[in-house]
Design a protein around this motif. Structure first.
Motif, short mmCIF file in Angstrom:
data_model
loop_
_atom_site.label_atom_id
_atom_site.label_comp_id
_atom_site.label_asym_id
_atom_site.label_seq_id
_atom_site.Cartn_x
_atom_site.Cartn_y
_atom_site.Cartn_z
N PHE A 603 0.67 -1.11 0.06
CA PHE A 603 0.00 0.10 -0.06
C PHE A 603 0.96 1.22 0.04
CE2 PHE A 603 -2.70 2.92 2.57
CZ PHE A 603 -3.20 3.58 1.64
N ASN A 604 0.75 1.94 -0.99
CA ASN A 604 1.37 3.43 -1.13
C ASN A 604 0.43 4.23 -0.77
OD1 ASN A 604 4.16 1.94 -1.60
ND2 ASN A 604 3.43 2.01 -3.86
N GLU A 605 0.81 5.33 0.10
CA GLU A 605 -0.16 6.51 0.29
C GLU A 605 0.44 7.60 -0.38
OE1 GLU A 605 -2.26 9.19 3.81
OE2 GLU A 605 -0.57 7.67 4.18
N VAL A 606 -0.56 8.59 -0.97
CA VAL A 606 0.16 9.83 -1.90
C VAL A 606 0.24 10.96 -0.76
CG1 VAL A 606 0.06 11.25 -3.59
CG2 VAL A 606 -0.29 9.07 -4.05
N VAL A 607 1.32 11.33 -0.36
CA VAL A 607 1.20 12.66 0.64
C VAL A 607 1.79 13.90 0.01
CG1 VAL A 607 1.84 13.39 2.98
CG2 VAL A 607 1.17 10.92 2.55
N GLY A 609 1.70 14.88 -3.01
CA GLY A 609 2.22 14.36 -4.44
C GLY A 609 3.35 13.52 -4.31
N VAL A 610 3.49 12.82 -3.13
CA VAL A 610 4.73 12.05 -3.02
C VAL A 610 4.16 10.60 -2.52
CG1 VAL A 610 6.86 11.15 -1.99
CG2 VAL A 610 6.57 13.80 -2.41
N SER A 611 4.44 9.52 -3.21
CA SER A 611 4.15 8.20 -3.03
C SER A 611 4.94 7.53 -1.82
CB SER A 611 4.17 7.04 -4.08
OG SER A 611 3.73 5.93 -3.72
N ILE A 612 4.46 7.16 -0.80
CA ILE A 612 5.18 6.74 0.43
C ILE A 612 4.73 5.25 0.65
CG2 ILE A 612 5.52 7.01 2.99
CD1 ILE A 612 5.26 10.20 2.71
N SER A 613 5.49 4.49 0.81
CA SER A 613 5.09 3.04 1.21
C SER A 613 4.52 2.75 2.78
CB SER A 613 6.10 2.12 0.98
OG SER A 613 5.80 0.80 1.46
N ARG A 614 3.28 2.32 2.73
CA ARG A 614 2.91 2.11 4.37
C ARG A 614 3.00 0.72 4.76
NH1 ARG A 614 3.94 6.80 5.78
NH2 ARG A 614 2.27 8.50 5.07
N LYS A 615 3.98 -0.20 3.99
CA LYS A 615 4.01 -1.45 4.13
C LYS A 615 4.37 -1.78 5.72
CE LYS A 615 6.68 -5.49 2.95
NZ LYS A 615 8.01 -6.22 1.91
N GLY A 616 3.73 -2.66 6.42
CA GLY A 616 3.95 -3.00 7.82
C GLY A 616 3.03 -2.34 8.68
N LYS A 617 2.49 -1.21 8.24
CA LYS A 617 1.60 -0.10 9.07
C LYS A 617 0.18 -1.15 9.27
CE LYS A 617 4.69 2.80 9.09
NZ LYS A 617 5.50 2.99 10.36
N THR A 618 -0.43 -0.75 10.48
CA THR A 618 -1.73 -1.17 10.88
C THR A 618 -2.71 -0.15 10.29
OG1 THR A 618 -0.81 -2.08 13.04
CG2 THR A 618 -2.96 -1.73 12.96
N PRO A 619 -3.94 -0.93 9.78
CA PRO A 619 -4.87 -0.11 9.33
C PRO A 619 -5.65 0.89 10.51
CG PRO A 619 -5.17 -2.08 8.53
CD PRO A 619 -3.98 -2.42 9.45
N ILE A 620 -6.29 2.17 10.10
CA ILE A 620 -6.75 2.91 10.95
C ILE A 620 -7.93 2.36 11.76
CG2 ILE A 620 -7.98 5.14 10.95
CD1 ILE A 620 -6.19 6.04 8.47
N ASN A 621 -8.08 2.86 13.02
CA ASN A 621 -9.38 2.24 13.80
C ASN A 621 -9.53 0.79 13.98
OD1 ASN A 621 -11.06 4.49 14.89
ND2 ASN A 621 -11.54 5.00 12.92
N ILE A 622 -8.11 0.10 14.03
CA ILE A 622 -8.05 -1.31 14.26
C ILE A 622 -7.46 -1.62 15.60
CG2 ILE A 622 -7.37 -3.51 13.40
CD1 ILE A 622 -9.51 -2.52 11.82
N PRO A 623 -8.12 -2.14 16.80
CA PRO A 623 -7.62 -2.62 17.92
C PRO A 623 -6.85 -3.68 17.81
CG PRO A 623 -9.99 -2.68 18.11
CD PRO A 623 -9.82 -2.03 16.87
N ASP A 624 -5.98 -3.87 18.24
CA ASP A 624 -5.20 -5.08 18.35
C ASP A 624 -5.64 -6.16 19.40
OD1 ASP A 624 -3.74 -4.43 20.38
OD2 ASP A 624 -1.81 -4.29 19.27
N ARG A 625 -6.23 -5.77 20.31
CA ARG A 625 -6.88 -6.48 21.34
C ARG A 625 -8.35 -5.97 21.75
NH1 ARG A 625 -2.41 -4.96 25.29
NH2 ARG A 625 -1.94 -3.41 23.70
N VAL A 626 -9.18 -6.68 22.20
CA VAL A 626 -10.62 -6.54 22.68
C VAL A 626 -10.94 -7.70 23.69
CG1 VAL A 626 -12.73 -6.08 22.03
CG2 VAL A 626 -11.22 -5.31 20.51
N ALA A 627 -11.49 -7.30 24.90
CA ALA A 627 -11.75 -8.26 25.79
C ALA A 627 -13.08 -7.73 26.59
CB ALA A 627 -10.47 -8.43 26.91
N ASN A 628 -13.80 -8.77 26.73
CA ASN A 628 -14.95 -8.74 27.72
C ASN A 628 -14.97 -9.74 28.85
OD1 ASN A 628 -16.88 -6.61 26.04
ND2 ASN A 628 -16.49 -8.18 24.67
#
Length: 720
Positions: A603-607, A609-628
């Motif tokens: 995934f390359n994000e354009v910031v 006008g410049v394309s920047i790789s987001r390889k290894g980054k976590t998607p937005i609004n995704i918690p890695d832990r949820v518990a009840n």
């Protein structure tokens, strides 16, 4: 007699309204009475429709499948179906305006999680606004791709909201009244009634109604909603049954809350001014409204001892209106706030479809072999009427400002006119099989084919990116194969492989030409292994699942509102655990925990006008832990205490993972007392520590969507 006449009159007068899907012949496994106490275990032997059309139980299904039924709905004090969903493993659901029912699960979110109403997908996220819980019988969840069962999409999983239907149980009724902080009130009732006796056709009717009102925990935010569900079950012959189900929802929210602006500088942990926690920067007469109607006609015919036929016709109409000022940003020195993002929108949506299923329970090669064959056809139409102004409207000082009115926003007084109309025609064929290979080993397979046609019409100015008309066609094959092995009567293990596919643009009902013209199907695949266990002589039950999902060529939210950009690949790997145990004859412990590692592989994000790789980054609004965690203690035959805790880890607010929203834990408790055999009163507290937390972060403008502060509620519930 009076109840019978009322139900009959409602049937005649309500046929113009509308509804969703459930089984007319398969009754709920339990009848809730005044003596109901929390049931032990995860009900592993209960059939769940969301995971299979074969009537497989949780234990028999080669997938992570969970259910929250009516007893659990009342135990957790769920007020809407998102509260119910949040009690299930790994689910993080909220309802910020404009996003409908937002769900994050297994490393995915938004349209990547299918949300069904009685097995029917509206294919538009904004249509999934949380409906009050009273009319719902249960919420079901299956993890990972389930396109083989429910059509395109659902790479992360599927939630199914199932409404109450008329049953053949004895006539019964119930009512509830409650009052809580922020003048939050509910008045609700429900009746199930046999309409006749004796030989010949038998008829049963059910009606449920609720009215909910609240001044809201945010300044000037007021909400009111009415929900009506009516169903008529008719046993016409010993083999032929028909269910007519009708639902109507009307909701109105004044000055909807679009979030709290975050302070500068925006780096690391995002912060808000806690003294301004309950401020509302929308205009005085901001508005969200929706009106929805569901209609289902479900016919069941028993062709023979081992063969049955079901036909479901469904119709939906929805109209949603937005009129708001939505974007708020602090000045560099955090002394004033620019308000912008004037937005007026209407959605007119209509869905019509028919699904036919043939179930045969037979034998093959000397072992049991169950089959389902089916066809599904639907036409989904939506027209929008958008008007937006991105320019700054004004600059205000926190704590002392006039919110103004919507018509004060430049450009918002123009007459409403159509923007774009989309029509999605879907034709599908599917087959599912469970083949017993030995006494202990079963093979469960499914295959589905979807032919999808999109016809779009642009009602405004025509250009290269917005032609007057556009068409796209897709052909989609998805499937599942899983093995289930019964080690002992109490322990099963499974392994499965499943796939998903969906057209580009996220949801075709709102897709523009530029979102679909250059892109083909997004595809996903999952490998999952897990087990399901009963232990300690049935006092405890548990499920465990580990999975890996790979998704390719899919849209993600762009830097500007209502835009998308393309990503190449995302991988999600995780573990889910759920358990229930009677620690003593009076003390029940229930809980679940989910961990996921989600990352972009391509995934390359354009910031700027410049394309920047987001390889290894976590998607937005995704918690890695949820518990009840929930504890319920029967102090005495008429007294019950309960406590609960919910933890959600931090989530990132940008693709670079340089800013984030902190984790949070909220605690709750309740005490319940039975006044007599029919009536109980419950006092419930939520967010007892008054935690300040964000349930969601708006990506494009980094606004907190704050969760509810500490509150208390007193409810009286009677069954008769």
């Amino acid at each position: 007699m009076t109840t019978r006449l009322v139900c009959t009159a409602l049937l005649v007068g309500a046929c113009r309204f509308a509804c969703a899907e459930d089984s007319s012949l398969e009754l709920p496994a339990d009848t809730v009475t005044a003596d109901a106490r929390p049931k032990a275990g995860l009900e592993l032997d209960r059939p769940v429709e969301t995971g299979s059309r074969l009537g497989l139980s949780l234990r028999e299904n080669p997938a992570s499948v969970s259910i929250a039924d009516r007893v659990q709905i009342e135990r957790v004090g769920a007020r809407n179906f998102l509260d119910i969903a949040n009690s299930l493993p790994g689910v993080n659901a909220s309802a910020p305006p404009g996003w409908g029912g937002y769900v994050a699960y297994r490393g995915f979110n938004g349209a990547q999680i299918s949300q069904l109403f009685n097995g029917i997908n509206l294919q538009y996220g904004a249509a999934n606004r949380p409906v009050d819980a009273w009319i719902y019988d249960r919420v079901e969840l299956i993890g990972g791709p389930s396109s083989f069962l429910h059509g395109s999409g659902s790479v992360g999983g599927t939630l199914n909201y199932v409404t109450r239907l008329a049953s053949r149980d004895e006539s019964s009724g119930e009512a509830r009244i409650s009052y809580g902080r922020f003048d939050t009130t509910q008045v609700a009732f429900g009746f199930n009634q046999a309409l006749n006796e004796g030989a010949g056709p038998r008829h049963y009717a059910r009606i449920d109604f609720s009215r909910d009102d609240s001044n809201g925990y945010i300044d000037r935010q007021e909400r009111g909603a009415s929900n009506l569900a009516f169903s008529l079950l008719s046993d016409l012959t010993p083999r032929l049954s028909h269910t007519l189900a009708i639902e109507y929802l009307e909701e109105k929210e004044d000055s909807p809350y679009w979030g709290a602006p975050t302070l500068n500088p925006k780096s690391g942990t995002l912060k808000i001014d806690r003294h301004d926690r309950f401020a509302n920067y929308n205009v005085e007469d901001g508005r969200y409204e929706q009106r929805t109607r569901w209609l289902r006609s479900i016919t069941d015919y028993q062709l023979g001892d081992v063969t049955s036929l079901r036909n479901t016709f469904y119709h939906y109409e929805g109209q949603r209106d937005y009129r708001n000022l939505e974007v708020y940003r602090y000045s560099a020195d955090n002394t004033t706030i620019d308000r912008s993002g004037g937005y007026r929108q209407r959605h007119d949506q209509e869905l019509n479809g028919n699904r036919v299923e043939l179930l045969h329970q037979g034998e093959l090669f000397g072992h049991r072999s169950d089959w389902v064959f089916g066809l599904d056809y639907s036409v989904n139409q939506q027209t929008n009427y958008p008007r937006s102004v991105s320019a700054v409207h004004d600059n205000v000082t926190p704590g002392a400002f006039d919110p103004g009115h919507f018509e004060d926003i430049a450009g918002m007084t123009e007459p409403r006119e159509k923007g774009r109309s989309n029509e999605i025609e879907t034709s599908a064929a599917f087959v599912e099989n469970r083949q017993q290979l030995s006494e202990r080993l079963a093979l469960v397979t499914a295959l589905r084919y979807d032919h999808i046609e999109l016809d779009g019409t642009n009602h405004r100015s025509v250009g290269a990116d917005d032609p007057a008309r556009f068409e796209r066609r897709w052909d989609v094959f998805t499937g599942r194969a899983g093995l289930v092995y019964q080690f002992t009567h109490d322990l099963t293990g499974y392994v499965q492989y499943s796939t998903s596919a969906e057209p580009p643009g996220g949801t075709l009902t709102g897709a523009s030409f530029s979102q679909v013209r250059d892109y083909d199907l997004s595809t996903g695949r999952q490998v999952e292994i897990g087990s399901k266990l009963s232990f300690l002589d049935g006092r405890g039950t548990a499920t465990l699942a580990a999975y890996r999902i790979v998704r390719k060529d899919f849209p993600v939210a762009g830097p500007q509102p209502n835009t998308t950009v393309q990503a190449g690949q995302q991988t999600s790997e995780g573990i889910e655990l759920a358990a229930s145990l009677w620690l003593t004859p009076k003390l029940l412990a229930e809980g679940n925990f989910a961990w996921v590692h989600a990352q972009y592989d391509e995934f390359n994000e354009v910031v700027s006008g410049v394309s920047i790789s987001r390889k290894g980054k976590t998607p937005i609004n995704i918690p890695d832990r949820v518990a009840n965690l929930r504890l319920t203690y029967d102090v005495a035959p008429t007294w019950q205490l309960g406590a609960d805790a919910r933890y959600v880890s931090a989530v990132y607010a940008d693709y670079a993972n340089t800013i984030w929203v902190p984790s949070y834990t909220v605690y709750g408790a309740f005490v319940s007392h039975r006044l007599d055999d029919h009536t109980e009163v419950t006092l419930r507290g939520r967010n007892l520590t008054d935690e300040v937390y964000a349930r969601f972060i708006h990506q494009s403008n980094t606004q907190y969507y704050l969760g509810e502060p500490r509150s208390f509620e007193l409810a009286l519930h009677s069954r008769f």
